[in-house]
Design an enzyme around this catalytic site. Sequence first.
Site, PDB file in Angstrom:
ATOM      1  CG  LEU A  56      -1.965  -1.043   1.333  1.00 24.01           C
ATOM      2  CD1 LEU A  56      -2.764  -0.864   2.619  1.00 24.01           C
ATOM      3  CD2 LEU A  56      -2.893  -0.995   0.141  1.00 24.01           C
ATOM      4  N   PRO A  57       0.388   2.331  -0.622  1.00 22.89           N
ATOM      5  CG  PRO A  57      -0.839   3.863  -1.917  1.00 22.89           C
ATOM      6  CD  PRO A  57      -0.803   2.420  -1.470  1.00 22.89           C
ATOM      7  CB  CYS A  58       1.517   3.428   4.223  1.00 25.53           C
ATOM      8  SG  CYS A  58       0.549   1.915   4.270  1.00 25.53           S
ATOM      9  CG  HIS A  59       4.657   6.855   0.210  1.00 16.92           C
ATOM     10  ND1 HIS A  59       4.250   5.647  -0.346  1.00 16.92           N
ATOM     11  CD2 HIS A  59       4.704   7.745  -0.809  1.00 16.92           C
ATOM     12  CE1 HIS A  59       4.074   5.829  -1.656  1.00 16.92           C
ATOM     13  NE2 HIS A  59       4.346   7.087  -1.954  1.00 16.92           N
ATOM     14  NE  ARG A  60       1.129   7.651  -3.677  1.00 11.35           N
ATOM     15  CZ  ARG A  60       0.866   6.762  -4.609  1.00 11.35           C
ATOM     16  NH1 ARG A  60      -0.314   6.159  -4.645  1.00 11.35           N
ATOM     17  NH2 ARG A  60       1.768   6.472  -5.525  1.00 11.35           N
TER      18      ARG A  60
END
Length: 104
Positions: A56-60
């Site tokens: 998942l793009p959790c950094h977003r």
Amino acid sequence: MSIDKEAFYEDVYSIVRQIPFGRVCTYGWIARLIGQPQCARRVGKALAEVPPVLQLPCHRVVDSGGRIVPHWPEQRELLKREGVRFKKNGCVDLRNCLWEVEIS
């Protein structure tokens, strides 16, 4: 009111999957999108426990002030690679980078 942990986490992950490249969303907005506006911290906990296999793009995901996770220096670099702008104070420029999705 008890919230099923697995269902809550899957709802969070479903929203995070949708955050577009070059945009960010806040913990609080994700909580509102899944109908749990009082659970912003729980969104953060769900993201801290994401199985790596989900990619998942959790950094977003940032906090309501645009602050990134304090002990995750890679987050800033990942966001910069996507063209996310930062203000002089080190916070994400939410005016220009916030993913503004409507609550249905």
